[in-house]
Design a protein around this motif. Structure first.
Motif, PDB file in Angstrom:
ATOM      1  N   MET A 181      24.493  12.048  54.883  1.00 51.57           N
ATOM      2  CA  MET A 181      24.043  11.405  56.134  1.00 51.57           C
ATOM      3  C   MET A 181      22.530  11.576  56.309  1.00 51.57           C
ATOM      4  N   SER A 182      22.033  12.750  55.916  1.00 54.75           N
ATOM      5  CA  SER A 182      20.595  12.950  56.104  1.00 54.75           C
ATOM      6  C   SER A 182      19.810  12.102  55.098  1.00 54.75           C
ATOM      7  N   ALA A 183      20.319  11.958  53.865  1.00 54.49           N
ATOM      8  CA  ALA A 183      19.646  11.071  52.892  1.00 54.49           C
ATOM      9  C   ALA A 183      19.684   9.626  53.397  1.00 54.49           C
ATOM     10  N   ARG A 184      20.777   9.276  54.083  1.00 59.51           N
ATOM     11  CA  ARG A 184      20.890   7.901  54.608  1.00 59.51           C
ATOM     12  C   ARG A 184      19.761   7.623  55.606  1.00 59.51           C
ATOM     13  N   GLU A 185      19.497   8.617  56.471  1.00 59.32           N
ATOM     14  CA  GLU A 185      18.444   8.390  57.475  1.00 59.32           C
ATOM     15  C   GLU A 185      17.107   8.129  56.788  1.00 59.32           C
ATOM     16  N   GLY A 186      16.807   8.919  55.759  1.00 62.13           N
ATOM     17  CA  GLY A 186      15.550   8.739  55.021  1.00 62.13           C
ATOM     18  C   GLY A 186      15.515   7.389  54.317  1.00 62.13           C
ATOM     19  N   LEU A 187      16.649   7.010  53.736  1.00 62.85           N
ATOM     20  CA  LEU A 187      16.709   5.742  52.998  1.00 62.85           C
ATOM     21  C   LEU A 187      16.492   4.559  53.936  1.00 62.85           C
ATOM     22  N   VAL A 188      17.106   4.630  55.114  1.00 59.10           N
ATOM     23  CA  VAL A 188      16.965   3.527  56.080  1.00 59.10           C
ATOM     24  C   VAL A 188      15.481   3.346  56.427  1.00 59.10           C
ATOM     25  N   LEU A 189      14.806   4.458  56.717  1.00 55.90           N
ATOM     26  CA  LEU A 189      13.382   4.356  57.101  1.00 55.90           C
ATOM     27  C   LEU A 189      12.558   3.774  55.954  1.00 55.90           C
ATOM     28  N   ALA A 190      12.837   4.243  54.727  1.00 58.57           N
ATOM     29  CA  ALA A 190      12.049   3.765  53.579  1.00 58.57           C
ATOM     30  C   ALA A 190      12.302   2.280  53.329  1.00 58.57           C
ATOM     31  N   LEU A 191      13.557   1.845  53.493  1.00 57.38           N
ATOM     32  CA  LEU A 191      13.866   0.423  53.273  1.00 57.38           C
ATOM     33  C   LEU A 191      13.227  -0.433  54.374  1.00 57.38           C
ATOM     34  N   GLU A 192      13.250   0.088  55.598  1.00 56.72           N
ATOM     35  CA  GLU A 192      12.608  -0.661  56.691  1.00 56.72           C
ATOM     36  C   GLU A 192      11.106  -0.786  56.438  1.00 56.72           C
ATOM     37  N   ASP A 193      10.517   0.271  55.893  1.00 56.29           N
ATOM     38  CA  ASP A 193       9.083   0.212  55.555  1.00 56.29           C
ATOM     39  C   ASP A 193       8.805  -0.886  54.536  1.00 56.29           C
ATOM     40  N   LEU A 194       9.788  -1.153  53.676  1.00 55.39           N
ATOM     41  CA  LEU A 194       9.616  -2.218  52.668  1.00 55.39           C
ATOM     42  C   LEU A 194       9.926  -3.596  53.243  1.00 55.39           C
ATOM     43  N   GLY A 195      10.299  -3.648  54.517  1.00 55.34           N
ATOM     44  CA  GLY A 195      10.547  -4.946  55.156  1.00 55.34           C
ATOM     45  C   GLY A 195      12.011  -5.351  55.206  1.00 55.34           C
ATOM     46  N   PHE A 196      12.937  -4.467  54.770  1.00 55.18           N
ATOM     47  CA  PHE A 196      14.360  -4.809  54.829  1.00 55.18           C
ATOM     48  C   PHE A 196      14.876  -4.736  56.261  1.00 55.18           C
TER      49      PHE A 196
END
Ligand code: PMP
Length: 383
Positions: free
Chosen positions: A281-296
Protein backbone atom coordinates in the motif's frame (compact mmCIF):
# COMPACT_ATOMS: atom_id res chain seq x y z
CA UNK A 1 -4.99 -21.55 -38.69
CA UNK A 2 -7.51 -24.31 -38.07
CA UNK A 3 -7.86 -25.27 -34.38
CA UNK A 4 -7.13 -28.93 -33.65
CA UNK A 5 -10.61 -29.32 -32.20
CA UNK A 6 -12.11 -28.27 -35.57
CA UNK A 7 -10.60 -31.32 -37.31
CA UNK A 8 -13.04 -33.86 -35.87
CA UNK A 9 -16.01 -31.71 -34.80
CA UNK A 10 -18.29 -34.66 -34.10
CA UNK A 11 -15.94 -35.82 -31.33
CA UNK A 12 -16.27 -32.60 -29.31
CA UNK A 13 -19.29 -31.70 -27.19
CA UNK A 14 -21.16 -28.77 -28.80
CA UNK A 15 -20.94 -26.78 -25.57
CA UNK A 16 -17.13 -27.02 -25.67
CA UNK A 17 -17.03 -25.90 -29.30
CA UNK A 18 -18.81 -22.72 -28.22
CA UNK A 19 -16.57 -22.01 -25.21
CA UNK A 20 -14.49 -18.83 -25.17
CA UNK A 21 -11.92 -19.52 -22.45
CA UNK A 22 -10.30 -16.96 -20.17
CA UNK A 23 -6.79 -15.96 -21.24
CA UNK A 24 -4.56 -15.76 -18.17
CA UNK A 25 -1.79 -13.22 -17.79
CA UNK A 26 1.46 -13.69 -19.56
CA UNK A 27 4.14 -15.52 -17.52
CA UNK A 28 7.17 -15.16 -19.79
CA UNK A 29 10.75 -16.08 -18.96
CA UNK A 30 12.56 -12.83 -19.67
CA UNK A 31 15.81 -11.85 -17.98
CA UNK A 32 15.54 -9.07 -15.36
CA UNK A 33 11.82 -8.85 -16.01
CA UNK A 34 9.75 -6.36 -14.01
CA UNK A 35 6.45 -8.16 -13.89
CA UNK A 36 3.59 -5.79 -13.12
CA UNK A 37 0.94 -7.48 -15.24
CA UNK A 38 -0.91 -10.07 -13.14
CA UNK A 39 -1.29 -8.45 -9.72
CA UNK A 40 0.96 -10.92 -7.96
CA UNK A 41 2.54 -9.84 -4.70
CA UNK A 42 6.11 -8.59 -5.25
CA UNK A 43 7.20 -10.14 -1.94
CA UNK A 44 7.77 -13.86 -1.36
CA UNK A 45 5.50 -15.77 1.03
CA UNK A 46 6.27 -15.93 4.74
CA UNK A 47 9.25 -18.12 5.69
CA UNK A 48 6.81 -20.06 7.90
CA UNK A 49 4.89 -21.04 4.75
CA UNK A 50 8.00 -22.48 3.14
CA UNK A 51 8.87 -24.38 6.34
CA UNK A 52 5.33 -25.77 6.62
CA UNK A 53 5.32 -26.95 3.01
CA UNK A 54 8.72 -28.58 3.54
CA UNK A 55 7.47 -30.38 6.65
CA UNK A 56 4.29 -31.49 4.89
CA UNK A 57 6.36 -32.88 2.01
CA UNK A 58 8.20 -35.11 4.49
CA UNK A 59 5.16 -36.98 5.67
CA UNK A 60 2.05 -38.51 4.22
CA UNK A 61 2.25 -37.58 0.53
CA UNK A 62 1.38 -41.17 -0.33
CA UNK A 63 -2.00 -40.57 1.33
CA UNK A 64 -4.92 -38.51 0.01
CA UNK A 65 -5.42 -35.20 1.80
CA UNK A 66 -8.40 -34.46 4.05
CA UNK A 67 -11.30 -34.01 1.57
CA UNK A 68 -12.90 -31.46 3.91
CA UNK A 69 -9.68 -29.43 4.47
CA UNK A 70 -10.80 -29.00 8.07
CA UNK A 71 -7.55 -27.63 9.49
CA UNK A 72 -7.34 -24.88 6.87
CA UNK A 73 -11.03 -24.05 7.13
CA UNK A 74 -10.66 -23.81 10.92
CA UNK A 75 -7.70 -21.46 10.55
CA UNK A 76 -9.61 -19.22 8.13
CA UNK A 77 -12.75 -19.32 10.29
CA UNK A 78 -10.78 -18.40 13.43
CA UNK A 79 -9.03 -15.51 11.64
CA UNK A 80 -12.32 -14.03 10.44
CA UNK A 81 -14.56 -14.80 13.43
CA UNK A 82 -16.65 -17.38 11.55
CA UNK A 83 -17.62 -21.00 12.14
CA UNK A 84 -15.91 -23.73 10.15
CA UNK A 85 -19.28 -24.50 8.50
CA UNK A 86 -19.17 -20.99 7.04
CA UNK A 87 -15.94 -21.53 5.10
CA UNK A 88 -15.37 -23.33 1.80
CA UNK A 89 -11.90 -23.76 0.25
CA UNK A 90 -10.79 -24.48 -3.29
CA UNK A 91 -7.90 -24.66 -5.70
CA UNK A 92 -7.54 -20.90 -6.21
CA UNK A 93 -10.46 -18.49 -6.07
CA UNK A 94 -11.12 -18.98 -9.78
CA UNK A 95 -12.18 -22.52 -8.95
CA UNK A 96 -14.24 -21.33 -5.99
CA UNK A 97 -15.95 -18.77 -8.25
CA UNK A 98 -16.61 -21.42 -10.91
CA UNK A 99 -18.28 -23.64 -8.32
CA UNK A 100 -20.28 -20.74 -6.91
CA UNK A 101 -21.59 -19.84 -10.39
CA UNK A 102 -22.63 -23.46 -10.82
CA UNK A 103 -24.24 -23.64 -7.39
CA UNK A 104 -26.12 -20.32 -7.30
CA UNK A 105 -26.67 -18.70 -10.68
CA UNK A 106 -28.38 -21.25 -12.91
CA UNK A 107 -31.94 -19.94 -12.65
CA UNK A 108 -32.43 -19.33 -16.38
CA UNK A 109 -32.50 -15.55 -15.92
CA UNK A 110 -29.71 -12.95 -16.11
CA UNK A 111 -26.85 -12.62 -13.68
CA UNK A 112 -26.08 -8.93 -13.02
CA UNK A 113 -22.48 -7.72 -13.06
CA UNK A 114 -20.60 -4.50 -13.88
CA UNK A 115 -19.75 -3.94 -17.55
CA UNK A 116 -16.13 -3.50 -16.51
CA UNK A 117 -15.03 -6.15 -14.08
CA UNK A 118 -13.12 -9.43 -13.81
CA UNK A 119 -13.53 -11.00 -17.25
CA UNK A 120 -13.66 -14.55 -15.91
CA UNK A 121 -17.25 -13.90 -14.74
CA UNK A 122 -18.44 -13.84 -18.35
CA UNK A 123 -16.42 -16.96 -19.14
CA UNK A 124 -18.21 -18.86 -16.36
CA UNK A 125 -21.54 -17.59 -17.68
CA UNK A 126 -20.80 -19.00 -21.12
CA UNK A 127 -19.59 -22.26 -19.59
CA UNK A 128 -22.85 -22.77 -17.69
CA UNK A 129 -25.13 -21.01 -20.14
CA UNK A 130 -26.02 -18.31 -17.63
CA UNK A 131 -27.19 -15.11 -19.37
CA UNK A 132 -24.99 -12.22 -18.23
CA UNK A 133 -26.49 -8.74 -17.92
CA UNK A 134 -23.86 -6.06 -17.64
CA UNK A 135 -24.62 -2.90 -15.69
CA UNK A 136 -22.51 0.09 -16.77
CA UNK A 137 -20.13 1.68 -14.31
CA UNK A 138 -20.55 5.46 -14.11
CA UNK A 139 -18.32 7.77 -16.16
CA UNK A 140 -16.06 7.91 -13.08
CA UNK A 141 -15.81 4.09 -13.29
CA UNK A 142 -17.80 3.70 -10.08
CA UNK A 143 -20.44 1.10 -9.39
CA UNK A 144 -23.96 2.54 -9.37
CA UNK A 145 -25.92 0.38 -6.95
CA UNK A 146 -29.31 1.84 -7.90
CA UNK A 147 -28.79 0.52 -11.44
CA UNK A 148 -28.95 -3.03 -10.03
CA UNK A 149 -32.62 -2.64 -9.02
CA UNK A 150 -35.15 -4.51 -11.17
CA UNK A 151 -38.93 -4.36 -11.39
CA UNK A 152 -41.10 -6.90 -9.58
CA UNK A 153 -41.52 -9.14 -12.65
CA UNK A 154 -37.84 -9.04 -13.67
CA UNK A 155 -36.15 -12.08 -12.22
CA UNK A 156 -32.40 -12.15 -11.90
CA UNK A 157 -30.11 -15.10 -11.16
CA UNK A 158 -28.04 -13.05 -8.73
CA UNK A 159 -25.35 -10.40 -8.62
CA UNK A 160 -21.57 -10.71 -8.85
CA UNK A 161 -19.16 -7.86 -8.18
CA UNK A 162 -15.49 -7.55 -7.36
CA UNK A 163 -14.82 -5.23 -4.42
CA UNK A 164 -12.44 -3.51 -4.91
CA UNK A 165 -13.32 -3.80 -8.56
CA UNK A 166 -10.84 -5.14 -11.07
CA UNK A 167 -9.34 -3.71 -13.20
CA UNK A 168 -10.35 -0.29 -11.87
CA UNK A 169 -9.17 -0.78 -8.25
CA UNK A 170 -12.11 1.31 -7.00
CA UNK A 171 -13.76 0.09 -3.80
CA UNK A 172 -17.46 0.07 -2.96
CA UNK A 173 -18.43 1.30 0.55
CA UNK A 174 -20.02 -1.40 2.73
CA UNK A 175 -23.22 0.59 2.97
CA UNK A 176 -23.68 0.10 -0.77
CA UNK A 177 -22.90 -3.62 -0.59
CA UNK A 178 -25.71 -3.77 1.99
CA UNK A 179 -28.04 -2.05 -0.46
CA UNK A 180 -27.21 -4.64 -3.13
CA UNK A 181 -28.03 -7.41 -0.65
CA UNK A 182 -31.40 -5.79 0.08
CA UNK A 183 -32.21 -5.30 -3.61
CA UNK A 184 -32.10 -9.06 -4.27
CA UNK A 185 -32.80 -10.83 -0.97
CA UNK A 186 -33.80 -14.07 -2.68
CA UNK A 187 -30.69 -14.35 -4.80
CA UNK A 188 -27.03 -14.76 -3.98
CA UNK A 189 -24.91 -11.62 -4.10
CA UNK A 190 -21.32 -12.75 -4.64
CA UNK A 191 -18.67 -10.26 -3.54
CA UNK A 192 -15.24 -11.19 -4.88
CA UNK A 193 -12.76 -9.64 -2.45
CA UNK A 194 -9.56 -10.82 -4.14
CA UNK A 195 -7.92 -7.42 -3.47
CA UNK A 196 -9.68 -6.31 -0.28
CA UNK A 197 -6.61 -6.55 1.98
CA UNK A 198 -4.97 -3.61 0.22
CA UNK A 199 -7.35 -1.01 1.64
CA UNK A 200 -10.89 -2.16 0.82
CA UNK A 201 -13.79 -2.79 3.20
CA UNK A 202 -14.66 -6.44 3.63
CA UNK A 203 -18.26 -7.65 3.67
CA UNK A 204 -17.31 -10.65 5.86
CA UNK A 205 -18.91 -8.91 8.85
CA UNK A 206 -22.24 -8.82 6.98
CA UNK A 207 -22.48 -12.61 6.68
CA UNK A 208 -24.22 -13.07 10.04
CA UNK A 209 -27.25 -11.04 8.94
CA UNK A 210 -27.39 -11.83 5.23
CA UNK A 211 -28.26 -15.37 4.15
CA UNK A 212 -27.74 -14.36 0.49
CA UNK A 213 -24.14 -13.10 0.83
CA UNK A 214 -21.14 -15.06 -0.41
CA UNK A 215 -17.69 -13.47 -0.01
CA UNK A 216 -14.77 -14.91 -1.99
CA UNK A 217 -11.10 -14.41 -1.07
CA UNK A 218 -7.77 -15.61 -2.42
CA UNK A 219 -4.31 -16.38 -1.04
CA UNK A 220 -2.82 -15.30 -4.38
CA UNK A 221 -2.51 -11.57 -3.69
CA UNK A 222 -2.15 -10.39 -0.09
CA UNK A 223 -0.67 -13.72 1.06
CA UNK A 224 1.88 -13.93 -1.77
CA UNK A 225 0.74 -17.43 -2.76
CA UNK A 226 -0.44 -17.21 -6.37
CA UNK A 227 1.68 -20.29 -7.10
CA UNK A 228 0.04 -22.42 -4.42
CA UNK A 229 -3.54 -22.05 -5.71
CA UNK A 230 -5.73 -21.51 -2.66
CA UNK A 231 -8.96 -19.54 -2.49
CA UNK A 232 -11.97 -19.58 -0.19
CA UNK A 233 -15.57 -18.54 0.14
CA UNK A 234 -17.42 -17.46 3.28
CA UNK A 235 -21.16 -17.39 3.78
CA UNK A 236 -23.89 -18.87 5.93
CA UNK A 237 -23.80 -22.67 6.27
CA UNK A 238 -26.55 -23.35 3.70
CA UNK A 239 -24.44 -21.68 0.96
CA UNK A 240 -21.26 -23.47 2.02
CA UNK A 241 -23.09 -26.78 2.05
CA UNK A 242 -24.29 -26.16 -1.53
CA UNK A 243 -20.73 -25.41 -2.61
CA UNK A 244 -19.61 -28.65 -0.97
CA UNK A 245 -22.17 -30.58 -3.00
CA UNK A 246 -20.78 -29.11 -6.21
CA UNK A 247 -17.18 -29.73 -5.18
CA UNK A 248 -17.91 -33.33 -4.19
CA UNK A 249 -19.55 -33.91 -7.55
CA UNK A 250 -16.37 -32.82 -9.28
CA UNK A 251 -13.22 -33.40 -7.23
CA UNK A 252 -13.09 -34.68 -3.65
CA UNK A 253 -9.56 -33.38 -3.07
CA UNK A 254 -9.09 -29.96 -4.68
CA UNK A 255 -6.52 -28.91 -2.08
CA UNK A 256 -3.40 -31.01 -1.78
CA UNK A 257 -1.45 -31.54 1.43
CA UNK A 258 1.25 -29.00 0.57
CA UNK A 259 -1.23 -26.27 -0.35
CA UNK A 260 -3.23 -26.78 2.84
CA UNK A 261 -0.13 -26.74 5.05
CA UNK A 262 1.23 -23.62 3.34
CA UNK A 263 -2.07 -21.80 3.52
CA UNK A 264 -2.50 -22.56 7.24
CA UNK A 265 0.98 -21.18 7.92
CA UNK A 266 0.19 -18.07 5.88
CA UNK A 267 -2.93 -17.41 7.97
CA UNK A 268 -0.98 -17.98 11.18
CA UNK A 269 1.84 -15.57 10.27
CA UNK A 270 -0.33 -12.53 10.69
CA UNK A 271 2.61 -10.19 11.35
CA UNK A 272 4.14 -10.98 7.95
CA UNK A 273 0.78 -10.49 6.23
CA UNK A 274 0.43 -7.06 7.86
CA UNK A 275 3.99 -6.10 7.00
CA UNK A 276 3.78 -7.02 3.31
CA UNK A 277 0.33 -5.63 2.63
CA UNK A 278 1.36 -2.33 4.20
CA UNK A 279 4.55 -2.31 2.13
CA UNK A 280 2.44 -2.74 -1.02
CA UNK A 281 0.00 0.00 0.00
CA UNK A 282 2.82 2.39 0.77
CA UNK A 283 4.55 1.63 -2.57
CA UNK A 284 1.19 2.28 -4.24
CA UNK A 285 1.04 5.78 -2.78
CA UNK A 286 4.51 6.55 -4.14
CA UNK A 287 3.68 5.05 -7.53
CA UNK A 288 0.49 7.09 -7.85
CA UNK A 289 2.37 10.34 -7.19
CA UNK A 290 5.15 9.44 -9.65
CA UNK A 291 2.65 8.49 -12.38
CA UNK A 292 0.69 11.70 -11.81
CA UNK A 293 3.95 13.63 -12.17
CA UNK A 294 4.32 12.00 -15.59
CA UNK A 295 0.85 13.26 -16.55
CA UNK A 296 -1.15 10.04 -16.00
CA UNK A 297 -4.73 10.14 -14.75
CA UNK A 298 -4.86 7.55 -11.96
CA UNK A 299 -8.13 6.09 -10.67
CA UNK A 300 -8.30 5.92 -6.84
CA UNK A 301 -7.09 2.41 -5.99
CA UNK A 302 -7.80 0.24 -2.97
CA UNK A 303 -6.03 -2.69 -4.61
CA UNK A 304 -2.47 -3.82 -5.34
CA UNK A 305 -2.65 -2.26 -8.79
CA UNK A 306 -3.46 1.09 -10.35
CA UNK A 307 -5.57 1.76 -13.43
CA UNK A 308 -4.21 4.68 -15.39
CA UNK A 309 -4.45 6.53 -18.67
CA UNK A 310 -2.39 9.22 -20.27
CA UNK A 311 -4.07 12.00 -22.24
CA UNK A 312 -1.21 12.12 -24.79
CA UNK A 313 -0.04 8.52 -25.12
CA UNK A 314 -1.80 5.50 -26.55
CA UNK A 315 -2.12 2.76 -23.92
CA UNK A 316 -1.43 -0.19 -26.26
CA UNK A 317 1.66 1.57 -27.60
CA UNK A 318 2.92 2.24 -24.08
CA UNK A 319 2.38 -1.39 -23.02
CA UNK A 320 4.31 -2.56 -26.09
CA UNK A 321 7.16 -0.09 -25.50
CA UNK A 322 7.41 -1.14 -21.86
CA UNK A 323 7.46 -4.78 -22.86
CA UNK A 324 10.42 -4.13 -25.15
CA UNK A 325 12.15 -2.83 -22.04
CA UNK A 326 11.27 -5.96 -20.05
CA UNK A 327 8.55 -4.24 -18.02
CA UNK A 328 5.16 -5.94 -18.23
CA UNK A 329 1.91 -4.12 -17.54
CA UNK A 330 -1.61 -5.11 -18.57
CA UNK A 331 -3.57 -3.59 -21.41
CA UNK A 332 -7.17 -4.66 -22.16
CA UNK A 333 -8.38 -4.14 -25.69
CA UNK A 334 -11.95 -3.69 -24.50
CA UNK A 335 -14.62 -0.99 -24.94
CA UNK A 336 -14.36 1.95 -22.52
CA UNK A 337 -10.96 0.92 -21.16
CA UNK A 338 -8.70 0.52 -24.14
CA UNK A 339 -6.84 3.72 -23.28
CA UNK A 340 -6.07 2.43 -19.78
CA UNK A 341 -3.18 0.41 -18.41
CA UNK A 342 -3.44 -1.74 -15.32
CA UNK A 343 -0.16 -1.68 -13.42
CA UNK A 344 0.46 -3.99 -10.47
CA UNK A 345 2.22 -2.39 -7.53
CA UNK A 346 5.72 -3.82 -7.27
CA UNK A 347 8.52 -3.25 -4.79
CA UNK A 348 9.67 0.38 -4.58
CA UNK A 349 12.63 -0.58 -6.83
CA UNK A 350 10.31 -2.11 -9.45
CA UNK A 351 8.04 0.95 -9.35
CA UNK A 352 11.05 3.23 -9.80
CA UNK A 353 12.19 1.19 -12.80
CA UNK A 354 8.70 1.41 -14.37
CA UNK A 355 8.57 5.18 -13.88
CA UNK A 356 12.09 5.59 -15.26
CA UNK A 357 11.23 3.59 -18.39
CA UNK A 358 8.02 5.58 -18.91
CA UNK A 359 9.87 8.85 -18.51
CA UNK A 360 12.40 7.62 -21.04
CA UNK A 361 9.69 6.54 -23.50
CA UNK A 362 8.00 9.94 -23.20
CA UNK A 363 11.23 11.67 -24.18
CA UNK A 364 11.83 9.59 -27.31
CA UNK A 365 11.09 11.14 -30.69
CA UNK A 366 7.53 10.16 -31.78
CA UNK A 367 7.34 6.79 -33.64
CA UNK A 368 7.10 6.73 -37.43
CA UNK A 369 3.81 5.40 -38.90
CA UNK A 370 5.64 2.14 -39.68
CA UNK A 371 6.81 1.71 -36.09
CA UNK A 372 3.35 2.54 -34.83
CA UNK A 373 1.89 -0.23 -36.95
CA UNK A 374 4.46 -2.67 -35.60
CA UNK A 375 3.44 -1.73 -32.03
CA UNK A 376 -0.20 -2.39 -32.61
CA UNK A 377 0.70 -5.85 -33.90
CA UNK A 378 2.88 -6.64 -30.86
CA UNK A 379 1.65 -9.51 -28.62
CA UNK A 380 -1.06 -8.38 -26.22
CA UNK A 381 0.01 -7.35 -22.75
CA UNK A 382 -0.54 -9.67 -19.82
CA UNK A 383 -3.96 -10.06 -18.05
N1 PMP B 1 -10.93 -12.46 -8.66
C1 PMP B 1 -10.32 -11.42 -9.21
C2 PMP B 1 -11.04 -10.11 -9.25
C3 PMP B 1 -9.04 -11.55 -9.77
O1 PMP B 1 -8.44 -10.50 -10.35
C4 PMP B 1 -8.39 -12.79 -9.71
C5 PMP B 1 -6.99 -12.97 -10.26
N2 PMP B 1 -6.88 -13.01 -11.62
C6 PMP B 1 -9.07 -13.87 -9.15
C7 PMP B 1 -10.34 -13.67 -8.62
C8 PMP B 1 -8.50 -15.25 -9.15
O2 PMP B 1 -7.44 -15.42 -8.28
P1 PMP B 1 -6.90 -16.85 -7.90
O3 PMP B 1 -7.55 -17.89 -8.78
O4 PMP B 1 -5.43 -16.77 -8.09
O5 PMP B 1 -7.28 -17.07 -6.46
Amino acid sequence: MQANSDLFPSLISPVVTRLVPYVPGEQPRIDKLVKLNTNENPYPPSARVIAAIGAAAQQGLQLYPDPESIVLRQAIAARHGLAVEQVFVGNGSDEVLAQAFFAFFQHGCPLLMPDISYSFYQVFCRLYDIPAETVPLTDEMELDVAAYARGAGDSVAGVVIANPNAPTGIGLPLQEVKQLLLLHPNRVVLVDEAYVDFGGHSALALIAHNPNLLVVHTFSKSRSLAGLRVGFACGQAHLIEALGRVKNSFNSFPLDRLASAGAVAAIEDHAYFEQTRHAVMSAREGLVLALEDLGFKVLPSQANFVFVRHPDHDAAGLAASLRQRAVLVRHFKLPRIEQYLRISVGTPAQCTRLVRELDDIFHLPPPSPKERERHTRAPPGPP
